[in-house]
Design an enzyme around this catalytic site. Structure first.
Site, PDB file in Angstrom:
ATOM      1  N   LYS A 128      20.104  16.665 -38.841  1.00  0.00           N
ATOM      2  CA  LYS A 128      19.166  17.787 -38.720  1.00  0.00           C
ATOM      3  C   LYS A 128      18.000  17.529 -39.667  1.00  0.00           C
ATOM      4  CE  LYS A 128      18.973  21.602 -36.250  1.00  0.00           C
ATOM      5  NZ  LYS A 128      19.383  21.735 -34.847  1.00  0.00           N
ATOM      6  N   ASP A 168      13.590  22.129 -32.452  1.00  0.00           N
ATOM      7  CA  ASP A 168      14.359  23.293 -32.887  1.00  0.00           C
ATOM      8  C   ASP A 168      13.332  24.411 -33.066  1.00  0.00           C
ATOM      9  OD1 ASP A 168      17.246  23.994 -33.878  1.00  0.00           O
ATOM     10  OD2 ASP A 168      15.963  24.848 -35.427  1.00  0.00           O
TER      11      ASP A 168
END
Length: 447
Positions: A128, A168
């Site tokens: 991430k 995202d």
């Protein structure tokens, strides 16, 4: 807190080391609660210190991002990439641009991503990244300059067989395009280093819809197998109004549900006749305006300040698709009191530990994010496959593969929940199913 000395020690050591990282500790606690019975049955996990190795990221990269705004002023932001676990494949996970981004949030997202990617059955490890850059109110030019500066730092650590970022919160097709262009310029390569790309340069059909559609495919399976029902004639509340929320609402409507409420960070709209998604798409995707504008265009609809109050809306199915910890214990109690039968998570960890526990204790179908919202990364994995094969599948082909993946995720999650003693405890089911594969790979690969 935990029954075994080993798991208790692991968690206490995390708390000592990362006391300033509440989101990460919350995610770790939830996972360890689920995994403890499994760990007790497999002594090799303690002997090889698998939990310690699993919970500690392989590396966390921090860097500064310097860029110039439209006024010619220098700006400095923080950039992050956590490469969490590569036991089953290259690191895979999105990039988030939001003022709240910090080490804790990036680590919690990376940890969750590791289990989520494992659940898809595709060969993807967990990662991430992102920045505390706020894209709101920025011009196209400023977004371009920031994305180029961000990729100028990030490119050193990623690659199609090493680490493949995606989008995202705050990172959509525009941002992916700018970053891909900069990567290509620096490396002189055209490859599948990013997913969520535009269709003209290696993107996948159905990627935009994937997380929202996948959420509803998972929810459908949960309704069918746990309650012997479906979306038909059910009232649905969807928090958020970004990509995930819009396409969750679209698929829920297609499956026979009536979506009556959606939100953004300021407040929420309620339309008793059912949300008009074409209006929401125009406002949020085209105009990038606030959702309260909906009431100016749709007679009979209402706007209320305070996005968290959306959970006071009476519904059968709740799909939280906004951000972490948006649904707390009070909201959970309000939903249950108003007759909710199913809550499935479209964003990452939108429910607090207390809320998710309350749902499970009251036999409410509760689909945790790492299972229910895995459709996005699953389709990112399918985009990686298409890039590697130099092919482009049709929307129907990708959607069919996505549907199959989500059905299998639910099946594996339910099987492990039943093994753990409560078919409604899909949290434990998802954590165990995801961890088991990563654990086996870590044991097989040695130190």
């Amino acid at each position: 807190m935990f029954k075994t000395e080993y798991v208790n020690r692991v968690y206490n050591d995390l708390k000592k080391s990362y006391s300033a990282e509440p989101e990460f500790l919350q995610a770790a606690e939830e996972i360890l609660i689920s995994l403890e019975p499994y760990v007790m049955k497999h002594k090799e996990i303690e002997a090889k210190k698998i939990l310690e190795r699993f919970l500690e990221p392989e590396r966390l990269i921090e860097f500064k991002v310097v860029w110039v705004n439209d006024k010619g002023e220098y700006q400095v932001n923080k950039g992050y990439r956590v490469q969490y676990n590569s036991a089953i494949g290259p690191y895979k996970g999105g990039l988030r641009f939001h003022p709240s981004v910090n080490r804790s949030i990036i680590k919690f997202l990376g940890l969750e991503q590791t289990l989520k990617n494992s659940l898809t059955s595709l060969p993807m490890g967990g990662g991430k990244g992102g920045s505390d850059f706020d894209p709101k109110g920025k011009s196209d030019s400023e977004i371009l300059h920031f994305c180029q500066a961000f990729m100028t730092e990030l490119y050193k650590y990623i690659g199609p067989e090493e680490d493949v970022p995606a989008g995202d919160i705050g990172v959509g097709a525009r941002e992916i395009g700018y970053m891909f262009g900069q990567y290509k310029k620096i490396r002189g390569e055209f490859n599948g280093v990013l997913t969520g790309k535009g269709l003209s340069y290696g993107g996948s059909l159905a990627r935009k819809q994937a997380t929202g559609y996948g959420l509803c495919y998972f929810t459908s399976e949960a309704l069918k197998h746990l309650l012997n029902t479906d979306f038909n004639n059910k009232t649905v509340v969807v928090s958020g109004s970004g990509n995930v929320a819009i396409y969750a609402a679209e698929k829920a409507t297609t499956l026979g549900g009536k979506v009556v409420a959606m939100s953004d960070s300021n407040g929420y709209i309620y339309d008793p006749e059912g949300i008009k998604l074409d209006v929401v798409k125009q406002i949020k995707e085209v105009e990038r305006a606030r959702i309260k504008e909906y009431t100016n265009r749709v007679p009979g609809s209402f706007y209320y300040e305070g996005s968290k109050n959306i959970w006071n809306t009476k519904c059968d199915i709740a799909l939280p698709c906004a951000t972490q910890n948006e649904l707390d214990l009070d909201a959970a109690k309000a939903l249950v009191k108003n007759g909710v039968i199913c809550v499935c998570e479209g964003s990452n960890m939108p429910s607090t530990l207390e809320a998710s526990k309350y749902f499970i204790e009251n036999n409410i179908v509760f689909g945790p994010a790492k299972a229910a919202n895995a459709g996005g990364v699953a389709t990112s994995g399918l985009e990686m496959s298409q890039n590697s094969l130099h092919l482009s599948w049709s929307f129907e082909e990708v959607d069919s593969k996505l549907h199959t993946i989500m059905v299998n995720i639910f099946k594996n999650t339910l099987d492990k929940a039943i093994e753990s003693g409560n078919k409604f405890d899909l949290v434990s089911g998802a954590n165990i199913a995801g961890f088991e594969k990563v654990c086996d790979a870590m044991l097989a690969e040695g130190i």
